[in-house]
Design an enzyme around this catalytic site. Structure first.
Site, mmCIF file in Angstrom:
data_model
loop_
_atom_site.group_PDB
_atom_site.id
_atom_site.type_symbol
_atom_site.label_atom_id
_atom_site.label_comp_id
_atom_site.label_asym_id
_atom_site.label_seq_id
_atom_site.Cartn_x
_atom_site.Cartn_y
_atom_site.Cartn_z
ATOM 1 N N GLU A 253 15.937 1.397 -92.380
ATOM 2 C CA GLU A 253 16.373 0.003 -92.461
ATOM 3 C C GLU A 253 15.273 -0.803 -91.806
ATOM 4 O O GLU A 253 15.212 -0.919 -90.585
ATOM 5 C CB GLU A 253 17.721 -0.127 -91.734
ATOM 6 N N CYS A 287 16.505 -9.281 -89.387
ATOM 7 C CA CYS A 287 15.741 -8.714 -90.514
ATOM 8 C C CYS A 287 16.159 -9.306 -91.861
ATOM 9 O O CYS A 287 15.338 -9.445 -92.760
ATOM 10 C CB CYS A 287 15.845 -7.197 -90.525
HETATM 11 P P1 NAD Z 1 7.545 -2.185 -83.235
HETATM 12 O O1 NAD Z 1 7.454 -1.649 -84.592
HETATM 13 O O2 NAD Z 1 6.418 -1.934 -82.297
HETATM 14 O O3 NAD Z 1 8.856 -1.638 -82.489
HETATM 15 C C1 NAD Z 1 10.128 -1.695 -83.073
HETATM 16 C C2 NAD Z 1 11.010 -0.624 -82.440
HETATM 17 O O4 NAD Z 1 10.566 0.646 -82.871
HETATM 18 C C3 NAD Z 1 10.998 -0.591 -80.915
HETATM 19 O O5 NAD Z 1 12.324 -0.608 -80.458
HETATM 20 C C4 NAD Z 1 10.314 0.716 -80.549
HETATM 21 O O6 NAD Z 1 10.976 1.359 -79.463
HETATM 22 C C5 NAD Z 1 10.469 1.555 -81.790
HETATM 23 N N1 NAD Z 1 9.305 2.409 -82.042
HETATM 24 C C6 NAD Z 1 8.003 2.044 -82.050
HETATM 25 N N2 NAD Z 1 7.222 3.097 -82.340
HETATM 26 C C7 NAD Z 1 8.041 4.164 -82.524
HETATM 27 C C8 NAD Z 1 7.823 5.526 -82.843
HETATM 28 N N3 NAD Z 1 6.594 6.031 -83.093
HETATM 29 N N4 NAD Z 1 8.900 6.341 -82.927
HETATM 30 C C9 NAD Z 1 10.152 5.861 -82.719
HETATM 31 N N5 NAD Z 1 10.412 4.577 -82.424
HETATM 32 C C10 NAD Z 1 9.364 3.726 -82.321
HETATM 33 O O7 NAD Z 1 7.747 -3.707 -83.455
HETATM 34 P P2 NAD Z 1 8.052 -4.922 -82.496
HETATM 35 O O8 NAD Z 1 6.767 -5.614 -82.086
HETATM 36 O O9 NAD Z 1 8.973 -4.527 -81.413
HETATM 37 O O10 NAD Z 1 8.802 -5.840 -83.517
HETATM 38 C C11 NAD Z 1 8.075 -6.423 -84.545
HETATM 39 C C12 NAD Z 1 8.544 -6.070 -85.892
HETATM 40 O O11 NAD Z 1 9.638 -5.169 -85.836
HETATM 41 C C13 NAD Z 1 9.080 -7.282 -86.623
HETATM 42 O O12 NAD Z 1 8.085 -7.885 -87.389
HETATM 43 C C14 NAD Z 1 10.151 -6.698 -87.487
HETATM 44 O O13 NAD Z 1 9.641 -6.356 -88.743
HETATM 45 C C15 NAD Z 1 10.472 -5.392 -86.898
HETATM 46 N N6 NAD Z 1 11.847 -5.303 -86.480
HETATM 47 C C16 NAD Z 1 12.779 -5.104 -87.430
HETATM 48 C C17 NAD Z 1 14.094 -5.002 -87.078
HETATM 49 C C18 NAD Z 1 15.158 -4.798 -88.102
HETATM 50 O O14 NAD Z 1 16.301 -5.081 -87.812
HETATM 51 N N7 NAD Z 1 14.844 -4.291 -89.271
HETATM 52 C C19 NAD Z 1 14.451 -5.112 -85.756
HETATM 53 C C20 NAD Z 1 13.470 -5.310 -84.780
HETATM 54 C C21 NAD Z 1 12.153 -5.386 -85.154
#
Ligand code: NAD
Length: 490
Positions: A253, A287
């Site tokens: 998702e 999102c």
């Molecule tokens: P990010 O991708 O760095 O982190 C998002 C989440 O993923 C964090 O909670 C982190 O703990 C987890 N994560 C990161 N690397 C991981 C890995 N290798 N394995 C497992 N988990 C991991 O992004 P961010 O800077 O926190 O947020 C920015 C982007 O995240 C936004 O542009 C948006 O697209 C996306 N986002 C989407 C949703 C959603 O509901 N779909 C929610 C939050 C963020």
């Protein structure tokens, strides 16, 4: 300090016990409104992850064999506890994530509703019997896929965790959840509710640490059979690759960049109000939030004026402060991203009709911003902005609007406002997204599948499909027994 306002000490939940992490590294939870440290906690160690994985493995069979009605009672109990504890949970979420209290309360109640729905749906995970000859039976049975690893983000710390745990447990799967390190209290509240409602030790585990290390360790363990992520597209690709190496099923998702097409045959003031309300919810960090606004040129100026009036009334402040209607962004890196995206939009000819300011800290505040004459290639249009920025462009021809709306790698949600049934049906068919909202911006319901296409991911949460992704099918082909003396003689 009143109990409601205390931010909890952060712990991990392993095999039915709350414990401190044992790694030598630590995490600070920051208040996004003040940059104050709300809590400091140690990460999980590899030894603790092993214990959680053992617990997961051990509980897979017993939870699978627990009668669905008993599982349902526990799951429904968790929903009830969340409702009873909603005030305290909402306060913690508002502090760690930044959203206004009323939004945090709504998040808790929506989560409880989804949990309730899954509790019932878990009792209906039917297989089927296929017509066959009189001496044989062809059956398709459903089974839980097995232990699940779930990864959840920071924008909805309660909802995203509830939407993993409830359907997995309803289908008969135990989980290990790695929730966002930045918003751990919301996740702890959900896990506490399930534990206190009677989920047996090992069935739900909650860990915090270094995300990439945890996902690598857990998915390589040979124990996990399903991974479910709510997060960004890059993290989705990383986890999908890892899952493929270990033959693990996935639900992804991921992000969205939802277009909104506004036809001229509607009450433009009302539609603008609904669009803006939805856009600025959770400071735009949603999102499936409407993100790119294509407004027919005949109603464009009136639409912009109505949005401006709405934005003037937004009260930006700490989520827990009285009267706040929009909080700060959840973390400082989002502020940097929005700053660069705004500069890029202006460079490419966009006009800032209100907002645009990013106050000096402390706090991750960004003024609610409305942009017009936005070029389709600018970052605010081409990428997921995940911030309080509403970019608006105009169109003359509906075909052209649909083409431009689909010109994105994302495909989570799309929205249409029109009085024409024919146009609504056409756009429901032609817009490339997992969900289409017609004359509404609400596309997330407990009863309907929530999920994207293209880079926005695959698989579903909510609806019967949201439970189904935690099930596998088994074909059982049975013939009458070959009783002694009745076998075919040669
Ligand atoms: P990010 O991708 O760095 O982190 C998002 C989440 O993923 C964090 O909670 C982190 O703990 C987890 N994560 C990161 N690397 C991981 C890995 N290798 N394995 C497992 N988990 C991991 O992004 P961010 O800077 O926190 O947020 C920015 C982007 O995240 C936004 O542009 C948006 O697209 C996306 N986002 C989407 C949703 C959603 O509901 N779909 C929610 C939050 C963020």
């Amino acid at each position: 300090m009143p109990a409601r306002e205390m931010y909890p000490a952060i712990e991990q939940f392993i095999d039915g016990r709350w414990v401190d992490g044992e790694a030598g590294t630590f995490e600070n939870v920051l208040d996004p409104a003040t940059a104050e440290v709300l809590a400091t906690y140690p990460h999980i160690s590899p030894g603790q992850l092993d214990r959680a994985l053992d617990a997961l493995s051990r509980s897979a069979r017993s939870w699978r064999d627990t009668p669905p009605l008993d599982r349902s009672d526990i799951i429904r109990g968790a929903a009830q506890l969340l409702r009873e504890r909603s005030e305290q949970i909402a306060f913690a979420v508002s502090r760690e994530q930044g959203k206004p209290l009323h939004e945090a309360r709504a998040e808790v109640h929506t989560s409880a509703e989804i949990i309730d729905w899954c509790a019932e749906e878990g009792r209906r995970t039917y297989g089927r019997i296929v017509p066959s000859s009189g001496d044989s039976r062809l059956m398709v049975t459903t089974e839980p896929v097995g232990p699940v690893a779930a990864f959840t983000p920071w924008n909805f710390p309660v909802l995203t965790v509830a939407r993993k745990i409830a359907p997995a447990l309803a289908a008969g799967c135990p989980l290990i959840v790695k929730a966002s390190e930045e918003t751990p209290a919301g996740a702890m509240a959900v896990v506490s509710a399930f534990a206190d409602a009677g989920a047996p030790p090992g069935v739900v585990n909650l860990v915090f640490g270094v995300p990439a290390e945890i996902s690598e360790y857990v998915l390589s363990s040979g124990i996990v059979r399903k991974v479910s992520l709510t997060g960004s597209v890059p993290v989705g690709r990383t986890l999908s690759r890892l899952a493929a190496e270990h033959d693990i099923r996935t639900t992804m998702e991921l992000g969205g960049n939802a277009p909104v097409i506004v036809e001229p045959d509607i009450d433009v003031d009302e539609v603008a109000l609904r669009c803006a309300t939805s856009k600025f919810r959770n400071a735009g960090q949603v999102c499936n939030s409407p993100s790119r606004f294509f407004v027919h040129t005949a109603v464009h100026d009136r639409f912009v004026a109505a949005v401006q009036r709405f934005v003037r009334d937004i009260r930006v402040g700490a989520g827990t402060a009285e009267g706040t209607t929009m909080g700060p962004l959840a973390n400082a890196r989002r502020v940097d991203y929005v700053r660069k995206a705004l500069a890029d939009a202006v460079d490419r000819g966009a006009q800032i009709v209100c907002g645009g300011g990013i106050p000096e800290g402390p706090g991750n505040f960004v003024e609610p911003t409305v942009l017009t004459e936005v070029a389709d290639v600018s970052t605010v249009f081409a990428e997921e902005i995940f911030g309080p920025v509403m970019p608006i462009t105009r169109y003359h021809d509906l075909d052209d609007a649909i083409t431009r709306a689909n010109a994105t790698t994302y495909g989570l949600a799309s929205f249409v406002f029109t009085d024409s049934l024919a146009k609504a049906h056409r756009m429901a068919r032609d817009l490339e997204a997992g969900m289409v909202g017609i004359n509404t911006t609400v596309v997330s319901r407990a009863e309907t599948p929530f999920g994207g296409i293209k880079a926005s991911g695959h698989g579903f949460e909510s609806g019967p499909e949201g439970v189904d992704v935690y099930l596998r099918r088994k074909a059982v082909l049975e013939h009458d027994p070959v009783a002694p003396g009745r076998g075919v003689s040669h």
